[in-house]
Design an enzyme around this catalytic site. Structure first.
Site, PDB file in Angstrom:
ATOM      1  N   ARG A 115       0.868  -1.172   0.000  1.00 51.45           N
ATOM      2  CA  ARG A 115       0.000   0.000   0.000  1.00 51.45           C
ATOM      3  C   ARG A 115       0.907   1.224   0.000  1.00 51.45           C
ATOM      4  NH1 ARG A 115      -2.265  -0.506   6.243  1.00 51.45           N
ATOM      5  NH2 ARG A 115      -0.833   0.967   7.160  1.00 51.45           N
ATOM      6  N   GLU A 154      -2.895   7.761   7.660  1.00 57.81           N
ATOM      7  CA  GLU A 154      -1.521   7.923   8.169  1.00 57.81           C
ATOM      8  C   GLU A 154      -0.542   8.494   7.139  1.00 57.81           C
ATOM      9  OE1 GLU A 154      -0.552   4.037   9.621  1.00 57.81           O
ATOM     10  OE2 GLU A 154      -1.618   4.373  11.484  1.00 57.81           O
ATOM     11  N   GLU A 307      -7.465   4.311  16.062  1.00 55.32           N
ATOM     12  CA  GLU A 307      -7.101   2.888  15.968  1.00 55.32           C
ATOM     13  C   GLU A 307      -6.306   2.486  17.191  1.00 55.32           C
ATOM     14  OE1 GLU A 307      -4.767   1.744  12.580  1.00 55.32           O
ATOM     15  OE2 GLU A 307      -5.973   2.908  11.194  1.00 55.32           O
TER      16      GLU A 307
HETATM   17  C1  GAL Z   1      -2.290   1.349  11.192  1.00 55.62           C
HETATM   18  C2  GAL Z   1      -2.983   1.375   9.856  1.00 55.62           C
HETATM   19  C3  GAL Z   1      -3.909   0.195   9.697  1.00 55.62           C
HETATM   20  C4  GAL Z   1      -3.229  -1.070  10.080  1.00 55.62           C
HETATM   21  C5  GAL Z   1      -2.679  -0.938  11.456  1.00 55.62           C
HETATM   22  C6  GAL Z   1      -1.895  -2.120  11.897  1.00 55.62           C
HETATM   23  O1  GAL Z   1      -1.124   2.040  11.178  1.00 55.62           O
HETATM   24  O2  GAL Z   1      -3.691   2.552   9.704  1.00 55.62           O
HETATM   25  O3  GAL Z   1      -4.323   0.147   8.371  1.00 55.62           O
HETATM   26  O4  GAL Z   1      -2.207  -1.328   9.172  1.00 55.62           O
HETATM   27  O5  GAL Z   1      -1.793   0.133  11.513  1.00 55.62           O
HETATM   28  O6  GAL Z   1      -1.482  -1.953  13.220  1.00 55.62           O
END
Ligand code: GAL
Length: 653
Positions: A115, A154, A307
């Site tokens: 990605r 991000e 997240e």
């Molecule tokens: C974040 C990201 C997510 C996933 C996650 C894994 O940085 O936005 O898509 O990859 O980490 O911990």
């Protein structure tokens, strides 16, 4: 626009996570609906990595599948945080726009397959990103399910290609004006680097040996400004069709390609992703470290944890399994410090793809699992905290953070690779956390007047304005601790002459550093107060400061190591080495006392006041009696004592 619109819409705190229904079939969606109700999910992030489905071929959008999911979520009482999918261009993009793919400093062009394969400076990428953001906003700007916009994912990607080079040159023209000024700023008289044409100026690509430090620092600044411009462009495209708040998720704490102060000013509210990379107490401290930064970047306003993980992430992230109870503790740790909710990556653990082993709310094992049960309990707890939404946290102590100082401390050719910026920042925050103190972060040029104590653990680069500001802060009554090798270079990365740190700061600290003397990694240096220094020492002179501790051996024997200077109405302290955790804790304890910062709870109890509520997290194994009985929102009843490892959210009288 602020987080207020969102919480009014949700009627309380946000709870949920990234939802990727396109990875599953219809029967699973029906189960998702039922499980989301059970877990009290009220916000789902949709579309983050769905570009290939939304735009299966260039210029042809297909939103029918998304309509169905948004309608379904809405009917199920789940609001949507709708993402623009621009962090993961589909394979067709590579074929159509090879010039928009990222190039590493070594000249390797990356292709799709993972990605983030784009260059933020490439016109084809920027056009495609703006177009899809605009198409989404046009279609869903007023959709009843959509409560929030999530631009990209991000921002952090840098690129060294020709588009990046051209954009870098434009950025440099704006910053420096003329080529002469650029040559002067970067000190190109050294190693025959003088530029005679703008076309010759490049990003710091792979070269024979050390890069020019001014060039490296300017490239980091440029990278951050470029990401911010890309964000703004999508945000504005969305705003043309929608009145819902817009944000992007910032990765904390370790990613460092962005000036998060600048992002904080542009987001309707700050959202962060946070994955502590150590277990137990360290994870709790790290949660506070991330949360305090998120709050500070947003100017103290409520923010949102976008997240977190429910359990193991993958090996590179070093995120270990969580113990029972950790999900609640980390969630409360964030909400205590200003998050208006808690979201997870992701709702359902993928059965295929690059993050198959990344934990989720619904694990591979399904809902009959410890994790789903725990998340459900956390969802209930979060729902009981609705009245806390929108309230704020105030702190009496700040740690200074500046992206310029971080980037500057990562250039080639410094006297030592130790101690690194991020470690120092964490160390300072951790000492305050261990002492039970809630900490803000601040920029060296911010108004610091409301803080009783300010720690500057790592300001290798300090602007003239920053130095003057810190000096004023002390003169007006503040207590400031500045640590080794701070203020050694100015905003152009040029060394301060006549002794470090920057002149205005030298005056406030009453010291003059003559010579940095980095230590070997296995070396220790003793101080007259019994403390031990590691990694760094300095030969310095007190001008009119008092020596609190001096070095006791080697060429520095008898020379000051730790000083204190009464300046105006305040005190400027200077520490010229790196102290171990215990010695540093002792110093921080003394500073807190001198600054009049008092903590009321025994060690091991993390206490944070947010508006009219007090969050208590007992990290220890003892029962802690409360000074008076109080109503606990988590249990909905009166509480007289905090059980071992227990948590409470007390409504204050
Ligand atoms: C974040 C990201 C997510 C996933 C996650 C894994 O940085 O936005 O898509 O990859 O980490 O911990």
């Amino acid at each position: 626009m602020t987080a207020r619109e969102l919480i009014e819409r949700l009627g309380g705190l946000a709870f949920g996570g990234d939802y990727n229904p396109e990875q599953w079939d219809e029967p699973v969606w029906a189960e998702d609906d039922e499980l989301m109700r059970r877990a009290r999910v009220n916000l789902a992030t949709v579309g983050v990595f769905s570009w290939a489905l939304m735009e299966p071929e260039e210029g042809r959008y297909d939103f029918a599948w998304l309509d169905a999911h948004l309608d379904r979520l809405h009917a199920n009482g789940v609001a949507v945080d709708l993402a623009t999918p621009t962090a993961s261009p589909p394979p067709w993009f590579t074929k159509a726009h090879p010039d928009a793919l990222p190039v590493t400093p070594d000249g390797v062009q990356l292709v799709h397959g993972s990605r983030d394969t784009y260059c933020l400076a490439a016109p084809a990428y920027r056009d495609a990103a703006r177009r899809i953001a605009s198409a989404l906003a046009e279609r869903y700007g007023r959709h009843p399910a959509v409560a929030l916009w999530h631009v990209h994912n991000e921002y952090a990607t840098l690129c060294w290609c020709d588009h990046a080079a051209a954009a870098f040159r434009d950025w440099l023209r704006d910053r420096h004006g003329t080529l002469d000024a650029l040559n002067e700023a970067w000190g190109t008289a050294f190693w025959s680097q003088r530029y005679t044409s703008w076309d010759d100026v490049l990003p710091p690509r792979a070269t024979q040996w050390h890069h020019n430090p001014g060039q490296t620092l300017d490239f980091r600044r440029f990278g951050s400004d470029l990401a911010l411009a890309a964000y703004r462009e999508q945000r504005d495209a969305i705003r043309a069709h929608s009145d819902r708040p817009v944000t992007t998720n910032l990765m904390l704490p370790g990613y460092q390609n962005l000036d998060l102060w600048a992002f904080g000013r542009e987001l309707d509210f700050v959202t962060i992703d946070h994955y502590p990379d150590r277990p137990g107490l360290d994870a709790a401290a790290d949660t506070a470290f991330g949360a305090d930064r998120a709050r500070s970047f947003g100017g103290g306003r409520p923010w949102l944890l976008m997240e977190q993980g429910t359990n193991t992430v993958y090996a590179e992230r070093r995120v270990l399994p969580k113990d029972p109870g950790d999900i609640l503790r980390h969630t409360l740790g964030h909400i205590a410090r200003g998050s208006d909710g808690a979201l997870f990556f992701q709702w359902r653990q993928s059965k295929a793809g690059a993050e198959t082993w990344h934990s989720a709310i619904v694990p591979h094992a399904g809902p009959d699992s410890r994790i789903f049960r725990e998340v459900t309990e956390v969802g209930e707890a979060v729902a009981r905290l609705a009245e806390v939404a929108g309230s704020t946290v105030t702190a009496e102590v700040a740690v200074l953070h500046d992206a310029d100082a971080w980037w500057a401390s990562e250039v080639d050719g410094l006297p030592s690779p130790d101690p690194d910026y991020h470690t120092r920042l964490r160390h300072a925050h951790r000492a305050l956390w261990d002492a039970g103190v809630v900490t803000d972060f601040a920029h060296p040029e911010h108004d610091l007047g409301r803080y009783r104590l300010v720690l500057a653990p790592a300001l290798f680069l300090l602007s003239d304005a920053g130095a003057a500001n810190l000096s004023r802060y002390v003169a007006e009554g503040g207590t400031l601790l500045v640590q080794h090798f701070s203020g050694a270079v100015d905003e152009r990365m040029q060394a301060r002459l006549g002794g470090y740190p920057a002149p205005a700061l030298r005056e406030a600290l009453g010291v003059r550093v003559e010579e940095p003397r980095p230590l070997r990694r296995d070396e220790r240096i003793t101080l007259s107060n019994g403390a031990q220094g590691t990694l760094w020492s300095e030969s310095m002179r007190v001008e009119d400061a008092e020596t609190v501790a001096s070095y006791t051996h080697g060429m520095l024997a008898g020379r000051p190591a730790l000083t204190r200077h009464a300046f105006g109405a305040g005190h400027g302290w200077y520490l010229s080495t790196v102290l171990d955790t215990t010695d540093y804790a002792e110093l921080v304890g003394r500073l807190l006392e001198e600054a009049g910062v008092v903590t009321e709870w025994p060690p091991g109890v993390e206490a944070v006041t947010r508006g009219g509520w007090q969050f208590l997290l007992n990290h220890g194994g003892d029962t802690v009696p409360l000074p008076q009985t109080a109503h606990d929102l988590l249990t909905g009843g009166p509480l007289t004592e905090l059980p071992p490892h227990g948590c409470a959210v007390l409504r204050m009288p």
